[in-house]
Design a protein around this motif. Sequence first.
Motif, mmCIF file in Angstrom:
data_model
loop_
_atom_site.group_PDB
_atom_site.id
_atom_site.type_symbol
_atom_site.label_atom_id
_atom_site.label_comp_id
_atom_site.label_asym_id
_atom_site.label_seq_id
_atom_site.Cartn_x
_atom_site.Cartn_y
_atom_site.Cartn_z
ATOM 1 N N GLU A 1 0.894 -1.198 -0.005
ATOM 2 C CA GLU A 1 -0.026 0.006 0.044
ATOM 3 C C GLU A 1 0.876 1.411 0.074
ATOM 4 O OE1 GLU A 1 -0.602 -2.382 2.401
ATOM 5 O OE2 GLU A 1 -2.119 -3.305 1.335
ATOM 6 N N SER A 2 2.224 1.331 0.660
ATOM 7 C CA SER A 2 2.924 2.446 0.791
ATOM 8 C C SER A 2 4.388 2.226 0.728
ATOM 9 C CB SER A 2 2.474 3.025 1.953
ATOM 10 O OG SER A 2 2.813 2.185 3.175
ATOM 11 N N ILE B 1 10.349 -0.977 -5.432
ATOM 12 C CA ILE B 1 9.225 -0.116 -5.623
ATOM 13 C C ILE B 1 8.418 -0.079 -6.969
ATOM 14 C CG2 ILE B 1 8.518 2.259 -5.542
ATOM 15 C CD1 ILE B 1 10.798 2.895 -3.487
ATOM 16 N N ARG B 2 9.441 -0.169 -7.969
ATOM 17 C CA ARG B 2 8.826 -0.323 -9.202
ATOM 18 C C ARG B 2 8.286 -1.532 -9.467
ATOM 19 N NH1 ARG B 2 12.801 -0.132 -14.371
ATOM 20 N NH2 ARG B 2 13.218 -2.162 -13.670
ATOM 21 N N GLU B 3 8.667 -2.641 -8.976
ATOM 22 C CA GLU B 3 8.130 -4.049 -9.101
ATOM 23 C C GLU B 3 6.448 -4.009 -8.532
ATOM 24 O OE1 GLU B 3 8.547 -8.701 -7.708
ATOM 25 O OE2 GLU B 3 10.294 -7.348 -7.391
ATOM 26 N N VAL B 4 6.397 -3.461 -7.210
ATOM 27 C CA VAL B 4 5.181 -3.261 -6.505
ATOM 28 C C VAL B 4 4.246 -2.332 -7.351
ATOM 29 C CG1 VAL B 4 3.951 -2.549 -4.376
ATOM 30 C CG2 VAL B 4 6.143 -3.686 -4.276
ATOM 31 N N ILE B 5 4.793 -1.301 -7.758
ATOM 32 C CA ILE B 5 3.750 -0.296 -8.643
ATOM 33 C C ILE B 5 3.312 -1.119 -9.786
ATOM 34 C CG2 ILE B 5 3.598 1.719 -9.684
ATOM 35 C CD1 ILE B 5 5.590 3.161 -7.720
ATOM 36 N N TYR C 1 12.463 13.295 10.352
ATOM 37 C CA TYR C 1 11.502 13.847 9.174
ATOM 38 C C TYR C 1 10.955 12.922 8.224
ATOM 39 C CZ TYR C 1 14.161 18.137 10.690
ATOM 40 O OH TYR C 1 14.525 19.283 11.386
ATOM 41 N N GLY C 2 10.925 11.746 8.842
ATOM 42 C CA GLY C 2 10.351 10.506 8.071
ATOM 43 C C GLY C 2 8.992 10.838 7.444
ATOM 44 N N VAL C 3 8.604 9.990 6.520
ATOM 45 C CA VAL C 3 7.340 10.221 5.472
ATOM 46 C C VAL C 3 7.085 9.144 5.163
ATOM 47 C CG1 VAL C 3 8.684 10.498 3.521
ATOM 48 C CG2 VAL C 3 6.575 11.655 3.770
ATOM 49 N N GLU C 4 5.545 8.888 5.006
ATOM 50 C CA GLU C 4 4.927 7.659 4.273
ATOM 51 C C GLU C 4 4.044 8.066 3.109
ATOM 52 O OE1 GLU C 4 2.373 3.859 5.341
ATOM 53 O OE2 GLU C 4 2.786 5.427 6.926
ATOM 54 N N TRP C 5 4.412 7.594 1.889
ATOM 55 C CA TRP C 5 3.706 7.826 0.813
ATOM 56 C C TRP C 5 2.658 6.613 0.321
ATOM 57 C CZ3 TRP C 5 6.887 10.827 -3.379
ATOM 58 C CH2 TRP C 5 7.081 12.316 -2.924
ATOM 59 N N PRO C 6 1.366 6.832 0.217
ATOM 60 C CA PRO C 6 0.752 5.736 -0.346
ATOM 61 C C PRO C 6 1.028 5.396 -2.036
ATOM 62 C CG PRO C 6 -0.946 7.247 0.476
ATOM 63 C CD PRO C 6 0.530 8.108 0.531
ATOM 64 N N LEU C 7 1.170 4.117 -2.380
ATOM 65 C CA LEU C 7 1.729 3.900 -3.775
ATOM 66 C C LEU C 7 0.931 4.345 -4.978
ATOM 67 C CD1 LEU C 7 2.793 -0.180 -3.146
ATOM 68 C CD2 LEU C 7 4.190 1.875 -3.562
ATOM 69 N N GLU C 8 -0.305 4.453 -4.657
ATOM 70 C CA GLU C 8 -1.284 5.013 -5.616
ATOM 71 C C GLU C 8 -0.935 6.467 -5.908
ATOM 72 O OE1 GLU C 8 -5.065 5.866 -2.701
ATOM 73 O OE2 GLU C 8 -5.083 4.151 -3.869
ATOM 74 N N ASP C 9 -0.398 7.144 -4.922
ATOM 75 C CA ASP C 9 -0.018 8.768 -5.085
ATOM 76 C C ASP C 9 1.018 8.781 -6.023
ATOM 77 O OD1 ASP C 9 -2.293 9.077 -3.849
ATOM 78 O OD2 ASP C 9 -1.562 9.860 -2.039
ATOM 79 N N PHE D 1 20.682 8.071 -6.643
ATOM 80 C CA PHE D 1 19.756 8.674 -5.650
ATOM 81 C C PHE D 1 18.266 8.299 -6.374
ATOM 82 C CE2 PHE D 1 23.096 11.506 -5.914
ATOM 83 C CZ PHE D 1 23.411 11.743 -4.631
ATOM 84 N N LEU D 2 17.509 7.737 -5.320
ATOM 85 C CA LEU D 2 16.145 7.421 -5.699
ATOM 86 C C LEU D 2 15.435 8.453 -5.656
ATOM 87 C CD1 LEU D 2 13.990 5.240 -6.222
ATOM 88 C CD2 LEU D 2 13.792 4.819 -3.779
ATOM 89 N N TYR D 3 14.651 8.754 -6.708
ATOM 90 C CA TYR D 3 13.641 9.985 -6.984
ATOM 91 C C TYR D 3 12.461 9.484 -6.854
ATOM 92 C CZ TYR D 3 11.294 13.654 -9.192
ATOM 93 O OH TYR D 3 10.268 15.031 -9.102
ATOM 94 N N MET D 4 11.480 9.943 -6.287
ATOM 95 C CA MET D 4 10.024 9.791 -6.253
ATOM 96 C C MET D 4 9.315 11.018 -6.280
ATOM 97 S SD MET D 4 9.459 6.348 -3.815
ATOM 98 C CE MET D 4 10.027 7.034 -2.266
ATOM 99 N N GLU D 5 7.972 11.206 -7.262
ATOM 100 C CA GLU D 5 7.466 12.382 -7.118
ATOM 101 C C GLU D 5 5.724 12.065 -7.080
ATOM 102 O OE1 GLU D 5 6.218 15.468 -10.789
ATOM 103 O OE2 GLU D 5 8.074 14.453 -10.766
ATOM 104 N N LYS D 6 4.993 12.762 -6.273
ATOM 105 C CA LYS D 6 3.641 12.964 -6.285
ATOM 106 C C LYS D 6 3.153 14.162 -6.354
ATOM 107 C CE LYS D 6 2.863 13.356 -1.321
ATOM 108 N NZ LYS D 6 2.144 12.832 -0.219
ATOM 109 N N ASP D 7 1.988 14.349 -6.502
ATOM 110 C CA ASP D 7 1.512 15.858 -6.403
ATOM 111 C C ASP D 7 1.946 16.838 -5.838
ATOM 112 O OD1 ASP D 7 0.111 15.067 -9.109
ATOM 113 O OD2 ASP D 7 -2.114 14.589 -7.948
#
Length: 242
Positions: free
Chosen positions: A145-146, A237-241, A153-161, A210-216
Motif C-alpha cells: 500500500e505504501s 518499488i517499481r515491481e510493486v507499482i 523527518y520521516g514520511v509515508e506515501w501511498p503507492l497510488e499517489d 539517488f532514488l527519486y519519487m514524485e507525487k502531486d
Amino acid sequence: MMLIAITIQLFSFLIIWIPAYFVYKKGVYMLLSGFNTKSKEEQQHLIENGYPQAVGKAMMNSSYLLPAGALLAFFVEPAVAIAVSWVVWMFYFFIRMIMLSKLDNSKNKKRDLSILIGTFAFVILLIGAFLFEGEREPRLTVSNESVSVTGIYGVEWPLEDIKDIALVEDLPAIRSRTNGYSFMERRRGHFSLEGLGRGRLFVHTGTAPFLYMEKDGDFLFVNSKDPGETEQWFYQIREVIE
C-alpha cells in the motif's frame, strides 16, 4: 545559504554583545537575568565581588565566537560552521558561568547553580539526541500500500499517489534548507532544490545513485551509503507499482 549563515551569526552576535557591553562597560547590571530579584544588600555584595562585571565580560568574550563562525562558513559548509560556533559558544559560556559562581554569595546561589548545571545538561542531551537521530541511516520500507522512509523527518506515501520514480546519478543543486538536518554530506528533511522547488531529502550527497519519487506537489530523494541497496529499493518499488 552562505548569506543566511552570516546574517544569523552577526545578528546573534549583536543580541549577546550589546547587553554584555552595557553590563560590563556601563554597569547596567539590571540587564542580567535574576539580578533584579535579589535584595539590595545581595546586589551590593555581588557588585563588590565583581560577579556582574565578570558575567558581562564572559558574555562579551563568548559573543566573538559567533562572527568567528561566520568567517568559518567561507571555508566549510555554512551549516557546519554555525553548529560548531554555537557548540563552542555554549561550552565556553556555561563552563565560565559555573566557574564564576564562586563570586556569587547570595542566598540563592545553590539554586541558581543547580538551574545552570541542569540547563547545560539538558541542552547537551538535546543536541546529542538530535545529532544521533540525524546521523541514523534512513530506512526505506515498501508494502503493498505504501512506501515509507523512517527516521528524523520521516514520511509515508501511498503507492497510488506516486506519479514518477527514477534512479538518478546526480542530485540537483540545493538552494536552501527550509526545515531539516544538514551535516557534512548528510541531508534529512525539507530542502529547496534547483529546478524542482521544495521537497524532501534523505541522502548522502556524495554517494550516487539517488532514488527519486514524485507525487502531486511533492518529491523526495533518498539513498543509502551502499549503492546496491539504493538500487534494490528502486527495483522493489517499481515491481510493486507495476
